[in-house]
Scaffold this motif. Sequence first.
Motif, PDB file in Angstrom:
ATOM      1  N   ALA A 171      -8.969  -9.481   7.540  1.00 49.69           N
ATOM      2  CA  ALA A 171      -9.508  -8.150   7.837  1.00 49.69           C
ATOM      3  C   ALA A 171      -8.842  -7.121   6.926  1.00 49.69           C
ATOM      4  O   ALA A 171      -9.498  -6.215   6.417  1.00 49.69           O
ATOM      5  CB  ALA A 171      -9.256  -7.799   9.302  1.00 49.69           C
ATOM      6  N   LYS A 172      -7.525  -7.301   6.692  1.00 50.78           N
ATOM      7  CA  LYS A 172      -6.764  -6.332   5.884  1.00 50.78           C
ATOM      8  C   LYS A 172      -5.679  -7.040   5.078  1.00 50.78           C
ATOM      9  O   LYS A 172      -5.258  -8.135   5.421  1.00 50.78           O
ATOM     10  CB  LYS A 172      -6.082  -5.293   6.799  1.00 50.78           C
ATOM     11  N   PHE A 173      -5.262  -6.379   3.990  1.00 48.36           N
ATOM     12  CA  PHE A 173      -4.053  -6.767   3.267  1.00 48.36           C
ATOM     13  C   PHE A 173      -2.967  -5.737   3.551  1.00 48.36           C
ATOM     14  O   PHE A 173      -3.249  -4.635   4.021  1.00 48.36           O
ATOM     15  CB  PHE A 173      -4.309  -6.812   1.756  1.00 48.36           C
ATOM     16  N   TYR A 174      -1.717  -6.113   3.212  1.00 50.30           N
ATOM     17  CA  TYR A 174      -0.590  -5.206   3.382  1.00 50.30           C
ATOM     18  C   TYR A 174       0.070  -5.014   2.018  1.00 50.30           C
ATOM     19  O   TYR A 174       0.449  -5.985   1.352  1.00 50.30           O
ATOM     20  CB  TYR A 174       0.418  -5.805   4.381  1.00 50.30           C
ATOM     21  N   LEU A 175       0.176  -3.759   1.558  1.00 53.97           N
ATOM     22  CA  LEU A 175       0.788  -3.447   0.264  1.00 53.97           C
ATOM     23  C   LEU A 175       2.288  -3.246   0.458  1.00 53.97           C
ATOM     24  O   LEU A 175       2.706  -2.349   1.188  1.00 53.97           O
ATOM     25  CB  LEU A 175       0.149  -2.201  -0.337  1.00 53.97           C
ATOM     26  N   SER A 176       3.095  -4.074  -0.214  1.00 46.86           N
ATOM     27  CA  SER A 176       4.540  -4.042   0.037  1.00 46.86           C
ATOM     28  C   SER A 176       5.216  -2.842  -0.616  1.00 46.86           C
ATOM     29  O   SER A 176       6.070  -2.205  -0.025  1.00 46.86           O
ATOM     30  CB  SER A 176       5.184  -5.332  -0.475  1.00 46.86           C
ATOM     31  N   GLY A 177       4.834  -2.521  -1.866  1.00 44.57           N
ATOM     32  CA  GLY A 177       5.502  -1.444  -2.590  1.00 44.57           C
ATOM     33  C   GLY A 177       6.942  -1.806  -2.914  1.00 44.57           C
ATOM     34  O   GLY A 177       7.298  -2.983  -3.030  1.00 44.57           O
ATOM     35  N   PHE A 178       7.787  -0.794  -3.050  1.00 45.86           N
ATOM     36  CA  PHE A 178       9.201  -1.023  -3.367  1.00 45.86           C
ATOM     37  C   PHE A 178       9.944  -1.577  -2.155  1.00 45.86           C
ATOM     38  O   PHE A 178       9.562  -1.337  -1.015  1.00 45.86           O
ATOM     39  CB  PHE A 178       9.870   0.290  -3.790  1.00 45.86           C
ATOM     40  N   SER A 179      11.026  -2.296  -2.457  1.00 44.83           N
ATOM     41  CA  SER A 179      11.863  -2.808  -1.357  1.00 44.83           C
ATOM     42  C   SER A 179      13.308  -2.378  -1.583  1.00 44.83           C
ATOM     43  O   SER A 179      13.853  -2.549  -2.680  1.00 44.83           O
ATOM     44  CB  SER A 179      11.778  -4.340  -1.296  1.00 44.83           C
ATOM     45  N   ASN A 180      13.886  -1.783  -0.538  1.00 44.77           N
ATOM     46  CA  ASN A 180      15.313  -1.399  -0.526  1.00 44.77           C
ATOM     47  C   ASN A 180      15.701  -0.455  -1.672  1.00 44.77           C
ATOM     48  O   ASN A 180      16.719  -0.652  -2.341  1.00 44.77           O
ATOM     49  CB  ASN A 180      16.202  -2.656  -0.571  1.00 44.77           C
ATOM     50  N   ILE A 181      14.892   0.562  -1.905  1.00 45.19           N
ATOM     51  CA  ILE A 181      15.234   1.591  -2.885  1.00 45.19           C
ATOM     52  C   ILE A 181      15.380   2.911  -2.130  1.00 45.19           C
ATOM     53  O   ILE A 181      14.415   3.405  -1.534  1.00 45.19           O
ATOM     54  CB  ILE A 181      14.163   1.727  -3.983  1.00 45.19           C
ATOM     55  N   PRO A 182      16.590   3.506  -2.142  1.00 43.80           N
ATOM     56  CA  PRO A 182      16.769   4.770  -1.414  1.00 43.80           C
ATOM     57  C   PRO A 182      16.080   5.927  -2.143  1.00 43.80           C
ATOM     58  O   PRO A 182      15.948   5.921  -3.365  1.00 43.80           O
ATOM     59  CB  PRO A 182      18.295   4.952  -1.415  1.00 43.80           C
ATOM     60  N   HIS A 183      15.664   6.908  -1.368  1.00 38.29           N
ATOM     61  CA  HIS A 183      15.035   8.134  -1.900  1.00 38.29           C
ATOM     62  C   HIS A 183      13.819   7.846  -2.789  1.00 38.29           C
ATOM     63  O   HIS A 183      13.574   8.534  -3.779  1.00 38.29           O
ATOM     64  CB  HIS A 183      16.054   8.971  -2.691  1.00 38.29           C
ATOM     65  N   VAL A 184      13.055   6.794  -2.440  1.00 36.78           N
ATOM     66  CA  VAL A 184      11.885   6.425  -3.247  1.00 36.78           C
ATOM     67  C   VAL A 184      10.778   7.483  -3.161  1.00 36.78           C
ATOM     68  O   VAL A 184       9.892   7.549  -4.013  1.00 36.78           O
ATOM     69  CB  VAL A 184      11.362   5.028  -2.818  1.00 36.78           C
ATOM     70  N   THR A 185      10.890   8.357  -2.134  1.00 32.13           N
ATOM     71  CA  THR A 185       9.887   9.425  -1.969  1.00 32.13           C
ATOM     72  C   THR A 185       9.827  10.320  -3.211  1.00 32.13           C
ATOM     73  O   THR A 185       8.747  10.789  -3.579  1.00 32.13           O
ATOM     74  CB  THR A 185      10.227  10.281  -0.728  1.00 32.13           C
TER      75      THR A 185
END
Length: 486
Positions: A171-185
């Motif tokens: 039904a859906k996929f999940y996009l992981s993006g970055f992992s364990n990176i502080p202040h990624v915003t």
Amino acid sequence: MAPAATVSNVTFVCPTRFYISGFSNIPHVTYFYIFLCFLYIMTVVGNVLLLSVIFLVKTLHTPKYMIVFNLALTDLCGSTALIPKVLDTFLFDNRYIVYEACLSYVFFVWIFASVQSWTLVTMAYDRFIAICFPLRYHSIVTKPSIAVILLFAWEIMKAATISNVTFVRPAKFYLSGFSNIPHVTYFYIFLCFVYIMTVVGNVLLLSVIFLVKTLHTPKYMIVFNLAMTDLCGSTALIPKVLDTFLSDNRYIVYEACLSYMFFVWFFASVQSWTLVTMAYDRFIAICFPLRYHSIVTKPAVAAMLLFAWVSILSIISCMVGLLDRLSFCGSLVIQSFYCDHGPTYRLACNDRSLNYIITSIMFAVVICFPPILIVLTYVCIAIALSRIASGEERLKALKTCTSHLILVAVFFLPFLGTNIAVLTSYLHPNARIINSTLTHTIPALLNPIIYSLKTEEVLNSIKKLYKNNKLSNIIVSKKVTSLFWK
């Protein structure tokens, strides 16, 4: 953290058997099935006779009769896949069919019907070459070429039929993006700024080219096309990335994921081949300066760009469409910041060989061939420049290429760097995501800046537009003032 989502938790319900209804409330329907039986016997006799004749008579071992042989074979197999089972189902009232048998039944009926359809297209191609190019018929329509066309039709129809028979779609996929990176915003805020500047820069460049008639030349048709694909490519990618990670909407619907992938890859591919078209423009301008205006015309450039759009549209549609034949029965976490093709198709749990082939073709078409062609073009340009006696003229000619060379370096080097790193060593997912993000976004930001600052024609056109606008504002204000005093 991404949940351990699997398809079995979404929907996976298999019946033990199906019931085939057939006709309803038709008297004496048995006669119809007897007619079908007679039809099948005649089909078998006719097609076996035709196959035997073509096989035994060596004078019929020609490309044309290879196609006829293929048609007779698919007619025979298609009828055999369908009619005997229909007769067994309704003459002997065996209307229940086991689930697995039903899928096999669907597969064979559809594959032979589909191959029949494309065999008729191949026949039309044979007649087209025979009538339109009679002198070249025997050099174009050869046994190997017909064999390749028919084999390709069988493979594609097999793949398409399998995708319609058995698949497990999430039904859906999940996009992981970055992992364990502080202040990624802050990185996503930077992307937001990049997108705003990209839109402003490319809209400005498009407006200048559109409004200034002196820029209505073949060269600036290519620049216009590049600015448009930059704008569309960034719009296809960045807003969704920001929505996904800033708003934490990491789940994406299956169909939306395929659409997302299609548009991102499509515009990136068109950008790639637009840079090749620019290289061709520079090649003709420097190597054949006296013939430039007769070779690089508006219709010629329009035809090249249209061909690039249509060809890439076909390849990307095929690449994304073939994902529909995959079953996703394991992890649904895409290790990327968008629905990238590679990380998505590797999640599949069934045969991915056809997807691997189209991915390899796509890699060659978008990443390998364009830089190779551009390098070859500049080798020819370098040879032509070496023959120019005057160093000043040589430098002047080279300056016309600097903008294009910068664009090529900015676009291709990160792409090639990422792929070479992946093939030769381990590349951390975070490093790959950062590199991929900048590869997809920075060229679109820099292209209008480079063309505005490095090209005198564009700078002069911007100044001209500014002066004309300022002058028109003064005239309007004077008219308003005079009307007011009257």
